[in-house]
Write a protein that holds these residues in place. Sequence first.
Motif, PDB file in Angstrom:
ATOM      1  N   MET A   1      30.980 -36.701 -57.940  1.00 54.07           N
ATOM      2  CA  MET A   1      30.829 -36.165 -59.266  1.00 54.07           C
ATOM      3  C   MET A   1      29.201 -36.476 -59.427  1.00 54.07           C
ATOM      4  N   GLN A   2      28.284 -35.197 -59.656  1.00 52.11           N
ATOM      5  CA  GLN A   2      26.947 -35.438 -59.791  1.00 52.11           C
ATOM      6  C   GLN A   2      26.451 -35.487 -61.285  1.00 52.11           C
ATOM      7  N   CYS A   3      25.556 -35.873 -61.413  1.00 51.24           N
ATOM      8  CA  CYS A   3      24.839 -35.913 -62.838  1.00 51.24           C
ATOM      9  C   CYS A   3      24.490 -34.715 -63.507  1.00 51.24           C
ATOM     10  N   PRO A   4      24.789 -34.132 -64.592  1.00 51.77           N
ATOM     11  CA  PRO A   4      24.473 -32.857 -65.127  1.00 51.77           C
ATOM     12  C   PRO A   4      22.940 -32.541 -65.077  1.00 51.77           C
ATOM     13  N   LYS A   5      22.229 -33.441 -65.081  1.00 54.33           N
ATOM     14  CA  LYS A   5      20.805 -33.431 -65.469  1.00 54.33           C
ATOM     15  C   LYS A   5      19.965 -33.410 -63.976  1.00 54.33           C
ATOM     16  N   ASP A   6      20.415 -34.149 -63.402  1.00 54.12           N
ATOM     17  CA  ASP A   6      20.105 -34.649 -61.818  1.00 54.12           C
ATOM     18  C   ASP A   6      21.035 -34.272 -60.915  1.00 54.12           C
ATOM     19  N   ARG A   7      21.320 -33.347 -60.405  1.00 52.47           N
ATOM     20  CA  ARG A   7      22.154 -33.176 -59.164  1.00 52.47           C
ATOM     21  C   ARG A   7      22.116 -34.061 -57.847  1.00 52.47           C
ATOM     22  N   ARG A   8      21.133 -34.575 -57.860  1.00 51.90           N
ATOM     23  CA  ARG A   8      21.195 -35.593 -56.845  1.00 51.90           C
ATOM     24  C   ARG A   8      21.511 -36.946 -56.992  1.00 51.90           C
ATOM     25  N   VAL A   9      22.133 -37.258 -58.036  1.00 51.29           N
ATOM     26  CA  VAL A   9      22.608 -38.538 -58.486  1.00 51.29           C
ATOM     27  C   VAL A   9      24.078 -38.413 -58.719  1.00 51.29           C
ATOM     28  N   GLU A  10      24.890 -39.320 -58.154  1.00 53.33           N
ATOM     29  CA  GLU A  10      26.064 -39.434 -58.295  1.00 53.33           C
ATOM     30  C   GLU A  10      26.727 -40.265 -59.613  1.00 53.33           C
ATOM     31  N   LEU A  11      27.578 -39.854 -60.252  1.00 49.76           N
ATOM     32  CA  LEU A  11      28.061 -40.462 -61.519  1.00 49.76           C
ATOM     33  C   LEU A  11      28.865 -41.662 -60.896  1.00 49.76           C
ATOM     34  N   VAL A  12      28.750 -42.706 -61.734  1.00 56.18           N
ATOM     35  CA  VAL A  12      29.642 -44.009 -61.409  1.00 56.18           C
ATOM     36  C   VAL A  12      30.567 -44.117 -62.616  1.00 56.18           C
ATOM     37  N   ASP A  13      31.493 -44.810 -62.255  1.00 60.80           N
ATOM     38  CA  ASP A  13      32.782 -45.245 -63.336  1.00 60.80           C
ATOM     39  C   ASP A  13      32.149 -45.988 -64.365  1.00 60.80           C
ATOM     40  N   SER A  14      32.510 -45.621 -65.596  1.00 66.61           N
ATOM     41  CA  SER A  14      32.108 -46.565 -66.859  1.00 66.61           C
ATOM     42  C   SER A  14      33.160 -46.393 -67.916  1.00 66.61           C
ATOM     43  N   THR A  15      32.754 -47.236 -68.935  1.00 60.41           N
ATOM     44  CA  THR A  15      33.565 -46.910 -70.384  1.00 60.41           C
ATOM     45  C   THR A  15      32.725 -46.696 -71.377  1.00 60.41           C
ATOM     46  N   LEU A  16      33.285 -45.928 -72.389  1.00 64.66           N
ATOM     47  CA  LEU A  16      32.121 -45.850 -73.665  1.00 64.66           C
ATOM     48  C   LEU A  16      32.675 -46.785 -74.743  1.00 64.66           C
ATOM     49  N   ALA A  17      34.158 -47.110 -74.769  1.00 65.64           N
ATOM     50  CA  ALA A  17      34.892 -47.487 -75.830  1.00 65.64           C
ATOM     51  C   ALA A  17      35.981 -48.086 -75.280  1.00 65.64           C
ATOM     52  N   PRO A  18      36.724 -48.914 -75.777  1.00 66.39           N
ATOM     53  CA  PRO A  18      38.180 -49.449 -75.150  1.00 66.39           C
ATOM     54  C   PRO A  18      39.120 -48.168 -75.094  1.00 66.39           C
ATOM     55  N   ALA A  19      39.516 -48.171 -73.812  1.00 63.28           N
ATOM     56  CA  ALA A  19      40.469 -47.140 -73.458  1.00 63.28           C
ATOM     57  C   ALA A  19      39.904 -45.566 -73.429  1.00 63.28           C
ATOM     58  N   LEU A  20      38.461 -45.541 -73.157  1.00 63.71           N
ATOM     59  CA  LEU A  20      37.707 -44.378 -73.004  1.00 63.71           C
ATOM     60  C   LEU A  20      37.075 -44.343 -71.834  1.00 63.71           C
ATOM     61  N   ALA A  21      37.499 -43.895 -70.588  1.00 59.96           N
ATOM     62  CA  ALA A  21      36.932 -44.130 -69.237  1.00 59.96           C
ATOM     63  C   ALA A  21      35.815 -42.716 -69.433  1.00 59.96           C
ATOM     64  N   ALA A  22      34.817 -43.007 -68.539  1.00 65.17           N
ATOM     65  CA  ALA A  22      33.650 -42.069 -68.627  1.00 65.17           C
ATOM     66  C   ALA A  22      32.974 -42.201 -67.285  1.00 65.17           C
ATOM     67  N   LYS A  23      31.935 -41.430 -66.969  1.00 64.14           N
ATOM     68  CA  LYS A  23      30.994 -41.580 -65.744  1.00 64.14           C
ATOM     69  C   LYS A  23      29.539 -41.644 -66.322  1.00 64.14           C
ATOM     70  N   CYS A  24      28.964 -42.543 -65.649  1.00 56.43           N
ATOM     71  CA  CYS A  24      27.561 -42.776 -66.100  1.00 56.43           C
ATOM     72  C   CYS A  24      26.688 -42.619 -64.911  1.00 56.43           C
ATOM     73  N   CYS A  25      25.389 -42.005 -65.160  1.00 56.33           N
ATOM     74  CA  CYS A  25      24.487 -41.993 -64.421  1.00 56.33           C
ATOM     75  C   CYS A  25      23.709 -42.856 -64.286  1.00 56.33           C
ATOM     76  N   PRO A  26      23.465 -43.549 -63.218  1.00 56.99           N
ATOM     77  CA  PRO A  26      22.575 -44.971 -62.932  1.00 56.99           C
ATOM     78  C   PRO A  26      21.239 -44.618 -63.018  1.00 56.99           C
ATOM     79  N   ASP A  27      20.816 -43.343 -62.964  1.00 56.56           N
ATOM     80  CA  ASP A  27      19.449 -43.019 -63.093  1.00 56.56           C
ATOM     81  C   ASP A  27      18.713 -42.673 -64.700  1.00 56.56           C
TER      82      ASP A  27
END
Length: 197
Positions: A1-27
Motif C-alpha cells: 500500500m503506497q502513500c497517498p501523497k507520494d506514490r513511491r513510498v510504501e506505508l508501514v503498520d502503525s497505531t494512532l490510539a489503543p486498538a486503532l491500527a493504521a498505516k504510516c508514511c515513513p517519509d
Amino acid sequence: MQCPKDRRVELVDSTLAPALAAKCCPDCQGTWIPATEYESWQAHQPQPTVDALPKVLDVEFVQSPFDTKAALCPECGRYLSRAKVGVRIPFYVERCLDCGGIWCDHGEWDVLEKMGLHTVIQQLFSSEWQTRIREKEYAIAEQQATIDKLGPELAARVFELAEYLQAHPNGDFGVAYLMRRFDKPEPLKNISMSQGP
C-alpha cells in the motif's frame, strides 16, 4: 500500500490510539486509517453531541507542507475528498468517498484529538460543518476590516460594546439607537433663506 501523497513510498503498520491500527508514511509522516479499523475503534468511543463539538478549530500547530497536495486513496486509487478544518490555521482532512478510509497529514490527528473531533471525523465532511467554517471565516474577515477602518483601540471598544449588547436582554434597543444615530441625514448647513433678488 503506497502513500497517498507520494506514490513511491510504501506505508508501514502503525497505531494512532489503543486498538486503532493504521498505516504510516515513513517519509511525510502522514497516516492512513482504513475505514473498517476506524469504524471498529469509533464504536467503542464516547460520541459527543453536536452542541458539545467545538464551534471551530482555532489551535496553534505547524501545518504539513503536504496538506495542499492532492491525494489518491491507497486502497482504491480514487482522489480523496477534502474537508476543511479550522480557520486561522486551516488544514484539510481527507477521506475516500468510495471505501471510507481517512488520511491525516502529519500532526492533524493530534489536533483533531485535542479538539475532540477525532471520534467524529465523518461530521467534518457534512454541509453543517463546512457552513460553520465559512461563517467563522466571514466573521474573522469582518472583524479585521473593522480594525483596519477604525484602528485597534476603537475597534476593541466596538467589539466590547457588541458583546455587552448581545448579552443584555434589551440589547436590541441599544443597537437600534446606534443605527438611528447613523441613519439621520446630515444637518442642513449654509442654506440661504432668501428667495432671490
